[in-house]
Design a protein around this motif. Structure first.
Motif, mmCIF file in Angstrom:
data_model
loop_
_atom_site.group_PDB
_atom_site.id
_atom_site.type_symbol
_atom_site.label_atom_id
_atom_site.label_comp_id
_atom_site.label_asym_id
_atom_site.label_seq_id
_atom_site.Cartn_x
_atom_site.Cartn_y
_atom_site.Cartn_z
ATOM 1 N N CYS A 211 32.540 149.585 58.927
ATOM 2 C CA CYS A 211 32.062 150.909 58.881
ATOM 3 C C CYS A 211 32.315 151.655 58.383
ATOM 4 O O CYS A 211 33.261 152.813 58.630
ATOM 5 N N MET A 213 30.559 154.394 57.919
ATOM 6 C CA MET A 213 30.246 156.099 58.254
ATOM 7 C C MET A 213 31.660 156.857 59.129
ATOM 8 O O MET A 213 31.049 157.530 59.081
ATOM 9 N N ALA A 214 32.738 156.435 58.959
ATOM 10 C CA ALA A 214 32.973 156.036 59.698
ATOM 11 C C ALA A 214 34.729 156.967 58.600
ATOM 12 O O ALA A 214 35.425 157.775 59.368
ATOM 13 N N CYS A 228 32.664 160.480 62.981
ATOM 14 C CA CYS A 228 31.821 159.981 61.977
ATOM 15 C C CYS A 228 29.821 160.120 62.350
ATOM 16 O O CYS A 228 30.340 161.384 63.228
ATOM 17 N N LEU A 243 37.265 158.810 68.575
ATOM 18 C CA LEU A 243 36.562 159.302 67.667
ATOM 19 C C LEU A 243 36.685 160.519 67.692
ATOM 20 O O LEU A 243 35.391 161.587 67.041
ATOM 21 N N ILE A 269 38.523 150.594 61.933
ATOM 22 C CA ILE A 269 37.275 150.646 61.883
ATOM 23 C C ILE A 269 36.892 150.397 60.700
ATOM 24 O O ILE A 269 35.042 150.196 60.415
ATOM 25 N N PRO A 274 33.711 147.928 63.964
ATOM 26 C CA PRO A 274 33.947 147.574 66.067
ATOM 27 C C PRO A 274 33.720 146.347 66.415
ATOM 28 O O PRO A 274 34.348 146.043 67.144
ATOM 29 N N TYR A 290 26.156 148.095 67.797
ATOM 30 C CA TYR A 290 27.006 148.329 66.504
ATOM 31 C C TYR A 290 28.033 149.638 67.755
ATOM 32 O O TYR A 290 29.140 149.467 67.420
ATOM 33 N N CYS A 291 26.825 150.527 66.928
ATOM 34 C CA CYS A 291 28.076 151.682 67.651
ATOM 35 C C CYS A 291 28.221 151.778 68.991
ATOM 36 O O CYS A 291 29.396 152.776 69.582
ATOM 37 N N CYS A 294 31.299 150.219 69.477
ATOM 38 C CA CYS A 294 32.217 150.910 68.715
ATOM 39 C C CYS A 294 33.131 152.409 70.239
ATOM 40 O O CYS A 294 34.596 152.348 69.829
HETATM 41 S S1 SF4 Z 1 29.603 155.261 66.023
HETATM 42 FE FE1 SF4 Z 1 31.262 153.693 64.664
HETATM 43 S S2 SF4 Z 1 30.355 152.125 64.473
HETATM 44 FE FE2 SF4 Z 1 28.982 153.378 64.925
HETATM 45 S S3 SF4 Z 1 28.582 154.927 63.133
HETATM 46 FE FE3 SF4 Z 1 30.502 156.094 64.314
HETATM 47 S S4 SF4 Z 1 32.652 155.255 63.533
HETATM 48 FE FE4 SF4 Z 1 31.205 153.926 62.654
#
Ligand code: SF4
Length: 351
Positions: A211, A213-214, A228, A243, A269, A274, A290-291, A294
């Motif tokens: 990911c 986005m992390a 994220c 997170l 991650i 995840p 997916y999220c 995570c």
């Molecule tokens: S919740 Fe986890 S998998 Fe989803 S965008 Fe955020 S860091 Fe990435």
């Protein structure tokens, strides 16, 4: 700063920072990912504004994000705050972009002077465009604003959202932008999905692997700093411990940066994703995707966290970011955006 330069940095841990200034927005777009309205209590009072400024003023030339993205809600409801944050970040060497829904342009595309002052201080200006949004702000008004900002010498982009690759709206809108501006207005095209925000801040989620986005911290409108930008994660309280990076009332940027870079769980991650982590701890695919998987990762550190904590974990994290960056912004958008339109983010690049 062009859209492709922002996207190029997206996989790099702590190279960017998303600052959601408010959850308020005067528009009422049906699909709004941030559930924004003018009634939202998540709007910065005087102490929160001071905290935001103090947080950005903790950037130094050696410890600062390369790019700061001001979002909301609608960040241009606070043009003076956005301007002050922009100048503070630029003073440390960061570049600043802002994403707006252009509420102020509803009546013909005029830009009020305080808002124009803020926009022309930016290094990049992005506007949203999609079918529900066009019912609030006509396309012609959006184009007028973009032309005015381009004339002022500020690079611009459009963030378009549709229902998927076959959405006729996306075909029509992207053709209209190309007809009006040629390659002067890059486009980031996303699909409306149940979870997530985009590669720079709005919608979309990862497809199951690592990911990216992390990589960039997100400051939520209540001042909480998260690892994220997934909207459901940004909105969730309490934030899953792995997170949560802190709060701007207590933490400065060097602290948030260090936590982003050094967290073994975030490294995992970013490098494995995840789903892989869940499989290694005996968990199957999470209900909700997916999220959700995570967010549901066990808070207790496991053997993988121990392995990722040292120098090898740091190196793997760096190599993973370098590999993603080497693939380029278009490859990133093929995974995280609306794939057939990914090339529009970097006009002129090989498709
Ligand atoms: S919740 Fe986890 S998998 Fe989803 S965008 Fe955020 S860091 Fe990435």
């Amino acid at each position: 700063m062009e859209l492709s330069e922002i996207l190029d940095l997206r996989p790099e841990p702590a190279a960017g920072l998303l600052l959601a200034l408010t959850r308020r927005c005067p528009l009422a777009c049906a699909h709004c990912s941030t559930d924004s309205s003018m009634d939202s209590p998540d709007h910065p009072d005087r102490p929160r504004r001071s905290q935001l400024l103090r947080f950005v003023r903790s950037f130094t030339p050696k410890q600062r994000p390369d790019v700061v993205l001001l979002t909301g809600g609608e960040p241009l409801l606070l043009p003076d705050l956005a301007h002050a944050l922009t100048r503070a970040a630029q003073g440390a060497g960061s570049q600043v972009a802002l994403l707006s829904g252009l509420f102020f342009a509803r009546d013909g595309g005029r830009i009020p002077p305080p808002i124009l002052r803020t926009i022309t201080a930016l290094d990049h200006f992005s506007a949203s465009l999609d079918a529900p949004h066009e019912r609030e702000v006509p396309r012609a008004a959006v184009f007028r604003v973009l032309a005015r900002v381009l004339d002022a010498g500020v690079p611009v982009s459009l963030h378009l959202t549709g229902t998927g690759p076959d959405d006729p709206y996306l075909a029509d809108a992207t053709a209209a932008v190309l007809h009006e501006f040629g390659e002067r207005v890059p486009m980031l095209v996303n699909e409306v999905r149940a979870v997530g925000r985009s590669t720079t801040g709005r919608t979309a989620t990862g497809p199951g692997g690592p990911c990216a986005m992390a990589a960039w911290p997100t400051v939520a409108p209540d001042g909480t700093v998260l690892a994220c930008c997934s909207q459901r994660t940004v909105d969730r309280r309490p934030v899953p411990p792995h997170l949560r990076l802190g709060h701007i009332a207590e933490d400065d940027w060097p602290t948030v940066r260090r936590r982003t870079l050094d967290s073994p769980r975030l490294r995992l991650i970013r490098v494995l994703g995840p789903d892989h982590l869940r499989a290694r701890t005996g968990g199957g695919p999470a209900e909700g995707g997916y999220c959700a998987g995570c967010r549901a990762l066990p808070a207790q550190p496991g053997p993988d966290d121990d392995a990722a904590a040292g120098a090898a974990g740091r190196l793997l994290d760096q190599l993973s970011a370098a590999r993603l960056r080497a693939q380029g912004p278009i490859a990133l958008l093929r995974r995280h955006g609306c794939a057939p339109y990914a090339h529009l983010a970097q006009p002129g690049a090989p498709a």
